[in-house]
Design a protein around this motif. Structure first.
Motif, mmCIF file in Angstrom:
data_model
loop_
_atom_site.group_PDB
_atom_site.id
_atom_site.type_symbol
_atom_site.label_atom_id
_atom_site.label_comp_id
_atom_site.label_asym_id
_atom_site.label_seq_id
_atom_site.Cartn_x
_atom_site.Cartn_y
_atom_site.Cartn_z
ATOM 1 N N LEU A 130 7.613 -0.826 9.721
ATOM 2 C CA LEU A 130 7.688 0.277 10.677
ATOM 3 C C LEU A 130 6.832 1.443 10.202
ATOM 4 O O LEU A 130 6.107 2.061 10.997
ATOM 5 C CB LEU A 130 9.146 0.711 10.850
ATOM 6 C CG LEU A 130 9.376 1.911 11.778
ATOM 7 C CD1 LEU A 130 8.900 1.581 13.193
ATOM 8 C CD2 LEU A 130 10.848 2.305 11.789
ATOM 9 N N TYR A 131 6.905 1.744 8.911
ATOM 10 C CA TYR A 131 6.096 2.832 8.377
ATOM 11 C C TYR A 131 4.605 2.505 8.519
ATOM 12 O O TYR A 131 3.801 3.385 8.872
ATOM 13 C CB TYR A 131 6.432 3.068 6.902
ATOM 14 C CG TYR A 131 5.596 4.153 6.272
ATOM 15 C CD1 TYR A 131 6.005 5.478 6.317
ATOM 16 C CD2 TYR A 131 4.383 3.850 5.652
ATOM 17 C CE1 TYR A 131 5.230 6.482 5.755
ATOM 18 C CE2 TYR A 131 3.598 4.838 5.098
ATOM 19 C CZ TYR A 131 4.024 6.152 5.147
ATOM 20 O OH TYR A 131 3.253 7.139 4.592
ATOM 21 N N PHE A 132 4.236 1.270 8.236
ATOM 22 C CA PHE A 132 2.829 0.891 8.306
ATOM 23 C C PHE A 132 2.259 1.136 9.698
ATOM 24 O O PHE A 132 1.196 1.773 9.854
ATOM 25 C CB PHE A 132 2.682 -0.587 7.923
ATOM 26 C CG PHE A 132 1.290 -1.121 8.095
ATOM 27 C CD1 PHE A 132 0.349 -0.950 7.105
ATOM 28 C CD2 PHE A 132 0.932 -1.803 9.249
ATOM 29 C CE1 PHE A 132 -0.950 -1.445 7.258
ATOM 30 C CE2 PHE A 132 -0.353 -2.295 9.414
ATOM 31 C CZ PHE A 132 -1.295 -2.115 8.412
ATOM 32 N N PHE A 133 2.943 0.653 10.719
ATOM 33 C CA PHE A 133 2.422 0.794 12.078
ATOM 34 C C PHE A 133 2.461 2.251 12.546
ATOM 35 O O PHE A 133 1.541 2.713 13.231
ATOM 36 C CB PHE A 133 3.220 -0.091 13.039
ATOM 37 C CG PHE A 133 2.926 -1.560 12.887
ATOM 38 C CD1 PHE A 133 1.694 -2.068 13.264
ATOM 39 C CD2 PHE A 133 3.866 -2.419 12.352
ATOM 40 C CE1 PHE A 133 1.404 -3.426 13.117
ATOM 41 C CE2 PHE A 133 3.590 -3.769 12.193
ATOM 42 C CZ PHE A 133 2.359 -4.274 12.580
ATOM 43 N N THR A 134 3.501 2.988 12.163
ATOM 44 C CA THR A 134 3.579 4.394 12.550
ATOM 45 C C THR A 134 2.484 5.214 11.874
ATOM 46 O O THR A 134 1.806 6.028 12.513
ATOM 47 C CB THR A 134 4.960 4.971 12.195
ATOM 48 O OG1 THR A 134 5.978 4.219 12.856
ATOM 49 C CG2 THR A 134 5.061 6.420 12.635
ATOM 50 N N PHE A 135 2.305 4.998 10.573
ATOM 51 C CA PHE A 135 1.308 5.773 9.838
ATOM 52 C C PHE A 135 -0.095 5.542 10.368
ATOM 53 O O PHE A 135 -0.852 6.499 10.619
ATOM 54 C CB PHE A 135 1.371 5.411 8.350
ATOM 55 C CG PHE A 135 0.250 6.016 7.547
ATOM 56 C CD1 PHE A 135 0.301 7.350 7.181
ATOM 57 C CD2 PHE A 135 -0.857 5.257 7.184
ATOM 58 C CE1 PHE A 135 -0.733 7.922 6.458
ATOM 59 C CE2 PHE A 135 -1.895 5.821 6.457
ATOM 60 C CZ PHE A 135 -1.839 7.157 6.094
ATOM 61 N N TRP A 136 -0.463 4.285 10.565
ATOM 62 C CA TRP A 136 -1.826 4.019 10.993
ATOM 63 C C TRP A 136 -2.045 4.375 12.460
ATOM 64 O O TRP A 136 -3.183 4.643 12.867
ATOM 65 C CB TRP A 136 -2.196 2.567 10.732
ATOM 66 C CG TRP A 136 -2.420 2.316 9.273
ATOM 67 C CD1 TRP A 136 -1.632 1.609 8.434
ATOM 68 C CD2 TRP A 136 -3.509 2.824 8.491
ATOM 69 N NE1 TRP A 136 -2.148 1.627 7.153
ATOM 70 C CE2 TRP A 136 -3.310 2.359 7.156
ATOM 71 C CE3 TRP A 136 -4.624 3.608 8.764
ATOM 72 C CZ2 TRP A 136 -4.176 2.677 6.129
ATOM 73 C CZ3 TRP A 136 -5.502 3.913 7.740
ATOM 74 C CH2 TRP A 136 -5.273 3.449 6.440
ATOM 75 N N SER A 137 -0.982 4.415 13.243
ATOM 76 C CA SER A 137 -1.125 4.903 14.621
ATOM 77 C C SER A 137 -1.448 6.398 14.622
ATOM 78 O O SER A 137 -2.308 6.867 15.386
ATOM 79 C CB SER A 137 0.159 4.645 15.415
ATOM 80 O OG SER A 137 0.420 3.266 15.523
ATOM 81 N N ILE A 138 -0.758 7.137 13.744
ATOM 82 C CA ILE A 138 -1.032 8.579 13.643
ATOM 83 C C ILE A 138 -2.387 8.823 12.996
ATOM 84 O O ILE A 138 -3.150 9.708 13.429
ATOM 85 C CB ILE A 138 0.090 9.262 12.831
ATOM 86 C CG1 ILE A 138 1.418 9.135 13.585
ATOM 87 C CG2 ILE A 138 -0.236 10.729 12.580
ATOM 88 C CD1 ILE A 138 2.608 9.628 12.797
ATOM 89 N N ALA A 139 -2.714 8.051 11.949
ATOM 90 C CA ALA A 139 -4.013 8.220 11.298
ATOM 91 C C ALA A 139 -5.150 7.935 12.277
ATOM 92 O O ALA A 139 -6.225 8.568 12.185
ATOM 93 C CB ALA A 139 -4.104 7.291 10.087
ATOM 94 N N TYR A 140 -4.934 7.017 13.188
ATOM 95 C CA TYR A 140 -5.974 6.710 14.174
ATOM 96 C C TYR A 140 -6.249 7.931 15.065
ATOM 97 O O TYR A 140 -7.403 8.182 15.448
ATOM 98 C CB TYR A 140 -5.553 5.515 15.025
ATOM 99 C CG TYR A 140 -6.559 5.125 16.078
ATOM 100 C CD1 TYR A 140 -7.694 4.388 15.744
ATOM 101 C CD2 TYR A 140 -6.390 5.491 17.411
ATOM 102 C CE1 TYR A 140 -8.631 4.032 16.701
ATOM 103 C CE2 TYR A 140 -7.310 5.140 18.376
ATOM 104 C CZ TYR A 140 -8.428 4.416 18.021
ATOM 105 O OH TYR A 140 -9.359 4.067 18.975
ATOM 106 N N LEU A 141 -5.215 8.696 15.407
ATOM 107 C CA LEU A 141 -5.419 9.895 16.224
ATOM 108 C C LEU A 141 -6.229 10.942 15.476
ATOM 109 O O LEU A 141 -7.048 11.649 16.075
ATOM 110 C CB LEU A 141 -4.056 10.481 16.627
ATOM 111 C CG LEU A 141 -3.188 9.643 17.565
ATOM 112 C CD1 LEU A 141 -1.867 10.361 17.830
ATOM 113 C CD2 LEU A 141 -3.921 9.387 18.890
#
Length: 535
Positions: free
Chosen positions: A485-496
């Motif tokens: 969950l952290y992995f997908f959340t972090f990289w979704s925010i990093a993508y922004l």
């Protein structure tokens, strides 16, 4: 008699095999409350369970049973059909024989009872009466009686069958040599580690109970008073993997290796974007780059930690390693929430400084870091089945409070920033923060669902079958689920907030404000209210 001796030799040839292979070890003794040790096992054609007694401190006679948990319903027999308050009788003693709960031939063994017609040979049930700290002459094998020089009859032939033994029983004895783990007949003398072959993945238990009974093969005088048995030993669970980790934790080794590789790939893509737009990077992107590096270090540290545990077990070095991993994990979480909070407050995009609010953010991050270290150490060191609920809550509640504080503050600040950008009609920034809001909202919903699922799972942790049902997925509930969950959340925010040619749009207003302050106001800092109005 030779037929019986041959069957015992076949059974004990497998059960008393020595092995130098390493595995997960659990100690046992006659002082244990449950008299039973259990562990999950990943099975193959070479997996087994070894039970080793300390011969210097073990003596007397014990009843042993090894079985897979799904067959626990066959263990023991109902003591009374009229009094439900009486517990089941598990071991066949002379008293149990008198009341008809078991046969005299099974004295000193665990009782197998089936109401559905299932036989012991159709289950994983193995039981034996074991004499400790005795010579081989103490075994129930009575073939030596025929070796006396005088007064004995001629030994029976190998194909001898007693007229008192039924043909079906004799046939079952011949077939028992083909069983994977045939239970030996009579009482056997312990001389080497007892080995139980495991060919099916499951949750296996070894129970050892001291018994004080008369020798089932030789009538003792009424004045004989047998001593109470004492014993100590180790149960080794040899899984498909080579090492000392329990089966429930071993999936973490491959999981953290996979996470390390995935983070390296994603981090390499991030590094390329930073290099490509190095002259346009924002301060928040420098912070994100540091966090990416920390994540890669944390994943490889977790992988190496569990590899070390698997190779060497729990040692002083592993405890030190545990604290290092716990600090990295807690630091990653605290830094992630801290950065998410200051982004939601609009730092470097909407406002240049947070003022005294920054100190509050730092205090909350520090508390979250401390509680995160305690939680990370606690879930590894504590036994969920035996630890009281109060102790567990002492590790969980403080972390839950700081986590809730972060989430509520982040969502509140994000709503305020979105409202501010909407009023100013800064559409590009507004679109970014709205996407961030949806990502966080989805994460909160997933965490809430996970909290309900994990609460339902751990609410049954004191149940007798909790460990047997949850050993395969426990690592997933404690580590795997949240890590993904952290992995997908972090990289979704990093993508922004990824480095791109649009970085200038984010920094342009702030840069123009600084130039205006420098040129027209002689480096005098404007009130924060005016600065916000210009941004």
């Amino acid at each position: 008699m030779r037929q019986n001796s041959k069957l015992q030799a076949i059974a004990l040839g497998v059960l008393f095999a020595c092995s130098l292979a390493t595995g997960y070890e659990l100690e046992f003794s006659d002082a244990d409350y449950s008299r039973q040790v259990c562990s999950g096992m990943w099975a193959s054609q070479s997996t087994f369970i070894n039970v080793t007694f300390d011969e210097s401190s073990s003596q007397g006679q014990v009843a042993m049973v090894i079985y897979e948990w799904k067959d626990v319903k066959y263990l023991g027999v109902t003591t009374s059909t009229t009094d439900d308050s009486l517990p089941k009788t598990y071991v066949c003693t002379t008293d149990a024989v008198r009341v008809g709960l078991c046969a005299y031939d099974n004295v000193g063994k665990f009782i197998f009872s089936s109401d559905d017609g299932t036989t012991a040979n159709q289950t994983t049930f193995w039981t034996a009466s074991v004499a400790l700290n005795q010579t081989s002459g103490a075994s129930s094998d009575s073939s030596g009686l025929w070796e006396s020089s005088e007064g004995n009859p001629t030994p029976p032939a190998d194909n001898y069958t007693s007229p008192w033994r039924s043909r079906d029983l004799h046939h079952s004895l011949r077939q028992s040599s083909d069983l994977l783990n045939p239970s030996p007949y009579g009482t056997v003398a312990y001389s080497q580690p007892i080995q139980y072959q495991v060919r099916k993945t499951g949750y296996y238990c070894a129970a050892i109970v001291p018994v004080t009974v008369l020798n089932p093969t030789a009538r003792q005088a009424s004045t004989d008073v047998p001593s109470h048995p004492t014993y100590n030993g180790v149960v080794l669970f040899r899984n498909t993997f080579d090492g000392q980790l329990p089966a429930t934790d071993y999936p973490k080794v491959n999981f953290y290796l996979a996470m390390f590789l995935v983070y390296v790939i994603a981090g390499s893509a991030w590094a390329w974007l930073c290099y490509k737009h190095v002259t346009e990077l924002l301060p928040i992107q420098y912070y994100l780059s540091s966090l990416v590096a920390l994540l890669v270090i944390e994943m490889v540290a977790n992988w190496v930690y569990y590899r070390y545990l698997n190779a060497h077990g729990k040692t002083a070095a592993s405890v030190v390693f545990l604290f290092v991993v716990a600090i990295l994990d807690a630091g990653r979480n605290a830094l992630s929430f801290f950065m998410l909070l200051v982004v939601s407050l609009g730092l470097s995009v909407v406002r240049e400084s947070l003022g005294r609010t920054m100190l509050k953010c730092q205090i909350l991050a520090g508390l979250h870091f401390v509680f995160g270290v305690l939680y990370a150490v606690g879930i590894v060191e504590l036994e969920l089945e035996s630890t009281s609920a109060l102790i567990l809550l002492m590790f969980v509640i403080p972390l839950a409070f700081t986590l809730s504080g972060f989430l509520m503050w982040i969502l509140y600040s994000l709503n305020g920033t979105i409202t501010q950008l909407s009023v100013r009609k800064q559409r590009y920034k507004l679109r970014m923060f709205k996407r961030l809001y949806y990502i966080l909202l989805g994460t909160v919903v997933i965490i809430a669902v996970f909290f309900v699922i994990s609460s339902m799972s751990f609410s049954d942790r004191l149940a007798e079958d909790y460990a047997a049902k949850s050993w395969k997925i426990r690592w997933w509930l404690l580590d795997g689920y949240l890590a993904l969950l952290y992995f997908f959340t972090f990289w979704s925010i990093a993508y922004l907030w990824r480095p791109s040619e649009n970085n200038r749009r984010l920094a342009m207003k702030m840069k123009m404000l600084r130039i205006m302050i420098s040129r027209h106001f002689n480096n005098v800092r404007l009130p924060e209210r005016m600065m916000r109005s210009h941004s």
